[in-house]
Design an enzyme around this catalytic site. Structure first.
Site, mmCIF file in Angstrom:
data_model
loop_
_atom_site.group_PDB
_atom_site.id
_atom_site.type_symbol
_atom_site.label_atom_id
_atom_site.label_comp_id
_atom_site.label_asym_id
_atom_site.label_seq_id
_atom_site.Cartn_x
_atom_site.Cartn_y
_atom_site.Cartn_z
ATOM 1 N N GLU A 30 4.159 1.343 2.694
ATOM 2 C CA GLU A 30 5.414 1.052 3.001
ATOM 3 C C GLU A 30 6.400 1.200 2.363
ATOM 4 O O GLU A 30 6.347 0.231 0.920
ATOM 5 C CB GLU A 30 5.028 -0.054 4.326
ATOM 6 N N CYS A 32 1.253 -1.728 -0.022
ATOM 7 C CA CYS A 32 -0.323 0.211 -0.067
ATOM 8 C C CYS A 32 0.545 0.944 0.287
ATOM 9 O O CYS A 32 1.078 2.181 -0.967
ATOM 10 C CB CYS A 32 -0.650 0.473 1.670
#
Length: 506
Positions: free
Chosen positions: A458, A456
């Site tokens: 990170e 997502c």
């Protein structure tokens, strides 16, 4: 399980259908059909993997060290699982017996009969499963794994308050339902075949020092398991080659027959050997991807990292040699995208099966950015990927464009053109910032430049680390319990602090 007919006009030298439009724009007929089938395929649960694994564990549990046991189980799955090659496909391989058929992983978390009925009848995001398969699962799988699953062992060590909060839905749990995931690869699989890795493993085994290294036995078990896993992935590919050859002999369309023979050739080369061509490079990654998510169900992103940077050398070499055209490269990229979109996420159990909206595993393609030497990472493959995202407009794979000070404005504009369609993809990352952040965390400059986004938001160093998730808090549920004096109004159970009369909050 397989279909073998196709309607296409012959094309000289290559094994590709003619493009619907020139210059890389527009889906050809093959991609239109594959895209439509991807949309129409209904997600389903397959019990095949669970049955193979349960039979294997019943016979072999306790006979081998755990790493070797797991590797042998993976080998058994690759020997027995259904092999699927669909009509029109160029990139082949499925985790289940068919597109959007997802296996279960009873060694991690074993579904109950109630779970299976819930998943089969959910109004939204349903996983179909027959009553016959539910009965088989109840009879052959559930009894063996009772008390043995990772989930049960973890739950036996958590406090009562944790269990109660979970059971009423105050948070969802991840790590007891799946293995650690969010893994992104570096470029190793494009430089070495699995036979090369087996040779390196054999060298490491030969050099183990059992007299002076207290970890030598553990290393021996791990290295042996790695070698067996290589054998499993190679066998899995060879079975696809055998099926493609068999289908080619029965195929009446000479163009499709030639495609099937080419698929067989590709699958006999990769992943055993390092890829030589653009097609082989994509198929190499896909077999590695499938092996990872078939052996163990990692949460919840497995992706190729800087896919465009890895593919660019193969693309440029073949373009120069005249063995590949841009339209052919885009067709293969589209086939790969659709393969990713065909893979639904393994379903959850318990309260999470009722509440979780997660339906797909995430494969985040990092596009652009910088190379390990600091130079601009944008190539023609980067633009092909953006066009594919724009035209296919499918849920997966996800994508992110990486914009640095070295990025050409043309690439930035091409990315913005896709973003303004409102797909939600690609997201945008700035390597100039995250490289500094990764170095601050202790990464080398080389590793930081090879890093990027795994799922997502990170970022990390590709090929060097995983991004381990825990769970999500259900904030509205926490508020609901708080407003009811610590009592869950649905179950009537006291699961929170006594907060008094909700009117006192006014």
């Amino acid at each position: 399980m397989s279909t073998t007919t196709a309607q296409r006009a012959p094309r000289s030298a290559s094994n590709f259908a003619p493009a619907a439009e020139a210059n890389g724009y527009g889906m050809n007929d093959r991609i239109k059909r594959l895209r439509r089938l991807s949309f129409e395929a209904e997600p389903s649960l397959s019990i095949e993997r669970a049955l193979i694994e349960t039979r294997f564990y019943k016979e072999n549990y306790g006979k081998y060290p755990v790493p070797i046991l797991r590797a042998l189980n993976f080998l058994e799955i690759c020997k027995q699982k259904t092999i699927y090659i669909g009509k029109d496909e160029l990139i082949v391989g499925e985790r289940g017996p068919a597109p959007k058929a997802v296996p279960t992983f009873p060694e991690l978390t074993c579904h109950s009969v109630e779970d299976l009925h819930v998943l089969n009848t959910r109004e939204l995001q349903r996983y179909t499963i027959s009553q016959e398969d539910i009965d088989t699962y109840e009879r052959e799988v559930i009894p063996y794994w009772k008390g043995r699953t990772q989930r049960e062992r973890i739950f036996s060590h958590v406090p009562k308050e944790w269990k109660e909060a979970y059971e009423v839905g105050m948070f969802t749990e991840f790590m007891e339902q799946r293995a650690p995931g969010h893994t992104a690869l570096d470029g190793k699989v494009y430089r070495y075949g699995l036979l090369d890795l087996k040779e390196r493993i054999a060298g490491e085994l030969a050099n183990l020092d059992f007299m002076n290294d207290p970890e030598a036995t553990d290393k021996q078990e791990e290295l042996t398991a790695m070698s067996i896993s290589c054998d499993a992935a190679i066998l899995f590919a060879e079975r696809h080659a055998d099926l493609a050859d068999e289908m080619s002999m029965a195929e009446k369309d000479p163009v499709r027959a030639a495609e099937l023979r080419k698929i067989a050739e590709v699958c006999r080369w990769v992943p055993a050997h390092a890829p030589r061509t653009y097609w082989e490079a994509i198929q190499m990654y896909w077999f590695v991807h499938l092996g990872t998510i078939t052996e163990l169900n990692g949460w919840d992103a497995m992706n190729p990292g800087h896919f465009d940077q890895h593919l660019a050398p193969f693309y440029e070499k073949e373009i120069a040699a005249g063995t590949l055209t841009r339209d052919e490269a885009k067709e293969l990229m589209s086939c790969f995208f659709i393969k990713v979109n065909n893979h639904t996420a393994p379903s959850k159990v318990g309260i999470t099966a009722k509440e979780s909206g997660t339906y797909n595993d995430f494969t985040n393609l990092n596009i652009g950015g910088v190379k390990a030497d600091g130079s601009d990472g944008v190539s023609e493959v980067s633009y092909i990927m953006l066009e594919t995202i724009e035209e296919l407009h499918i849920l997966q794979p996800g994508s992110a464009i990486h914009i640095s000070a070295r990025t050409p404005e043309r690439f930035l504009r091409a990315g913005c053109k896709v973003i303004r369609q409102g797909h939600g993809y690609p997201s945008v990352f700035n390597p100039d910032v995250y490289i500094q952040e990764l170095m601050r965390q202790g990464k080398s400059l080389h590793d930081a430049r090879e890093g990027g986004c795994s799922g997502c938001i990170e970022v990390g160093a590709f090929g060097k680390e995983a991004y381990v998730l825990t769970g999500y808090l259900n904030v509205p549920k926490i508020l609901e319990v708080t407003l009811h004096n610590g009592v869950d109004p649905v179950s009537g159970r006291k699961v929170g602090l006594e907060t008094g009369n909700p009117c006192d909050f006014a």
